[in-house]
Design a protein around this motif. Structure first.
Motif, PDB file in Angstrom:
ATOM      1  N   UNK A  81       0.792  -1.223   0.000  1.00  0.00           N
ATOM      2  CA  UNK A  81       0.000   0.000   0.000  1.00  0.00           C
ATOM      3  C   UNK A  81       0.824   1.273   0.000  1.00  0.00           C
ATOM      4  N   UNK A  82       1.875   1.321   0.813  1.00  0.00           N
ATOM      5  CA  UNK A  82       2.697   2.527   0.897  1.00  0.00           C
ATOM      6  C   UNK A  82       3.402   2.802  -0.429  1.00  0.00           C
TER       7      UNK A  82
ATOM      8  N   UNK B 264       2.389   1.789  -3.394  1.00  0.00           N
ATOM      9  CA  UNK B 264       1.369   2.187  -4.355  1.00  0.00           C
ATOM     10  C   UNK B 264       0.984   3.644  -4.206  1.00  0.00           C
ATOM     11  N   UNK B 265       0.782   4.083  -2.955  1.00  0.00           N
ATOM     12  CA  UNK B 265       0.425   5.483  -2.700  1.00  0.00           C
ATOM     13  C   UNK B 265       1.560   6.410  -3.119  1.00  0.00           C
ATOM     14  N   UNK B 266       2.803   6.036  -2.807  1.00  0.00           N
ATOM     15  CA  UNK B 266       3.946   6.880  -3.150  1.00  0.00           C
ATOM     16  C   UNK B 266       4.036   7.104  -4.653  1.00  0.00           C
ATOM     17  N   UNK B 267       3.893   6.047  -5.427  1.00  0.00           N
ATOM     18  CA  UNK B 267       4.025   6.202  -6.874  1.00  0.00           C
ATOM     19  C   UNK B 267       2.791   6.824  -7.506  1.00  0.00           C
ATOM     20  N   UNK B 268       1.655   6.697  -6.855  1.00  0.00           N
ATOM     21  CA  UNK B 268       0.464   7.413  -7.322  1.00  0.00           C
ATOM     22  C   UNK B 268       0.673   8.924  -7.178  1.00  0.00           C
TER      23      UNK B 268
ATOM     24  N   UNK C 194       4.284  -2.151  -9.802  1.00  0.00           N
ATOM     25  CA  UNK C 194       5.064  -2.989  -8.889  1.00  0.00           C
ATOM     26  C   UNK C 194       4.585  -2.841  -7.455  1.00  0.00           C
ATOM     27  N   UNK C 195       3.972  -1.701  -7.126  1.00  0.00           N
ATOM     28  CA  UNK C 195       3.406  -1.520  -5.805  1.00  0.00           C
ATOM     29  C   UNK C 195       2.086  -2.249  -5.633  1.00  0.00           C
ATOM     30  N   UNK C 196       1.375  -2.461  -6.741  1.00  0.00           N
ATOM     31  CA  UNK C 196       0.086  -3.156  -6.682  1.00  0.00           C
ATOM     32  C   UNK C 196       0.243  -4.667  -6.790  1.00  0.00           C
ATOM     33  N   UNK C 197       1.237  -5.120  -7.542  1.00  0.00           N
ATOM     34  CA  UNK C 197       1.411  -6.551  -7.779  1.00  0.00           C
ATOM     35  C   UNK C 197       2.814  -6.958  -7.333  1.00  0.00           C
ATOM     36  N   UNK C 198       2.876  -7.703  -6.246  1.00  0.00           N
ATOM     37  CA  UNK C 198       4.163  -8.009  -5.620  1.00  0.00           C
ATOM     38  C   UNK C 198       5.098  -8.784  -6.532  1.00  0.00           C
ATOM     39  N   UNK C 199       4.561  -9.697  -7.326  1.00  0.00           N
ATOM     40  CA  UNK C 199       5.407 -10.520  -8.182  1.00  0.00           C
ATOM     41  C   UNK C 199       5.581  -9.992  -9.591  1.00  0.00           C
ATOM     42  N   UNK C 200       5.146  -8.755  -9.828  1.00  0.00           N
ATOM     43  CA  UNK C 200       5.201  -8.209 -11.187  1.00  0.00           C
ATOM     44  C   UNK C 200       6.641  -7.901 -11.608  1.00  0.00           C
ATOM     45  N   UNK C 201       6.980  -8.302 -12.815  1.00  0.00           N
ATOM     46  CA  UNK C 201       8.304  -8.048 -13.377  1.00  0.00           C
ATOM     47  C   UNK C 201       8.247  -6.784 -14.224  1.00  0.00           C
ATOM     48  N   UNK C 202       8.862  -5.726 -13.727  1.00  0.00           N
ATOM     49  CA  UNK C 202       8.826  -4.456 -14.450  1.00  0.00           C
ATOM     50  C   UNK C 202       9.662  -4.551 -15.718  1.00  0.00           C
TER      51      UNK C 202
END
Length: 268
Positions: free
Chosen positions: A149-150, A152-156, A226-234
């Motif tokens: 959550x933190x 996600x909020x930061x990058x939003x 990456x903040x929303x999906x923990x396993x996401x490969x950027x």
């Protein structure tokens, strides 16, 4: 012997500025949410309709198989919401000076004020709409709540900062050179495609990806995801440093342009 001036009722510059921002914020908020009866409908329907259309297209060509570590629909929604935050920052800044030109007769009001107020209001509205999407998706069984959550909020908020910087620059350039506004409107759709909003860029050839990674929006959207999906490969080459370097440059450049061309903007 002259009497000392009575400064008991005098206000500080910050108090004056805060009063100006509050008055302009209420004016813009009423205009955006109440002047048009369809205002709220379009704010929610536009991203919803766009998401449904893109889901249908990408589902038809099996695009969901190209994303690692995230479901396709939530991945798409997060990208669209992040892009709309930046896009609206640019577009609201574009007409802010002209729309409030009558207020510049008051010396307390500066051309930069409506740009800042409009972007702050737009950030609040887009955040509210995004929260509605998250709640709606969770009710439908689509996992859209951020894993971190933190982050996600930061990058939003970071995407809002980039939109503000671009809005400051474009508000000056578009007012002094009207052709700039036409160009900005024309590149909206190409920018959406080239920013990795509707398809993952990591499937593109390396030589093409190198050029697309000069776009700071790509970095911001990937880090938001990456903040929303923990396993996401950027996407390879994603850099928070590069994103913030571009953001700070646009913010500084936009503020400097407003200082340099303040009188010309008032005379428009």
């Amino acid at each position: 012997m002259p009497k000392p001036e009575n400064t008991a009722g005098a206000r500080t510059p910050w108090q004056v500025t805060r009063s100006v921002w509050y008055a302009m914020f209420m004016r813009e908020a009423i205009s955006r949410t109440m002047a048009d009866r369809m205002g709220w409908f379009w704010m929610i329907f536009e991203p919803l309709a766009f998401t449904l259309i893109m889901v249908a297209i990408r589902g038809f060509i099996r695009g969901d198989r190209l994303i690692v570590g995230a479901e396709f629909i939530p991945w798409m929604i997060v990208g669209l919401m992040g892009f709309f935050m930046i896009r609206e920052g640019m577009m609201r800044g574009l007409g802010a000076v002209d729309a409030n030109s009558a207020l510049f007769a008051y010396r307390q009001v500066q051309p930069v004020d409506p740009v800042l107020v409009r972007n702050f209001l737009e950030g609040m509205l887009r955040t509210f709409v995004f929260m509605l999407f998250i709640i709606g998706a969770e009710m439908l069984g689509v996992g859209l709540f951020p894993d971190n959550g933190l982050k996600g909020i930061f990058w939003w908020v970071s995407l809002w900062s980039l939109g503000l910087g671009l809005g400051l620059v474009i508000s000056v350039a578009g007012t002094l050179v009207p052709e700039v506004g036409k160009i900005v409107r024309m590149i909206n759709m190409p920018l959406l495609i080239l920013s990795g909003v509707i398809f993952p860029l990591n499937q593109l050839p390396h030589w093409l990806l190198e050029y697309l990674m000069y776009n700071p929006i790509v970095h911001g959207l990937e880090l938001l995801r990456s903040g929303f999906f923990e396993g996401y490969k950027v996407v390879h080459g994603t850099s928070a440093t590069y994103f913030w370097l571009c953001t700070l440059i646009t913010l500084a450049l936009g503020l400097l342009m407003h200082v340099r061309f303040k009188e010309r903007l008032k005379a428009k």
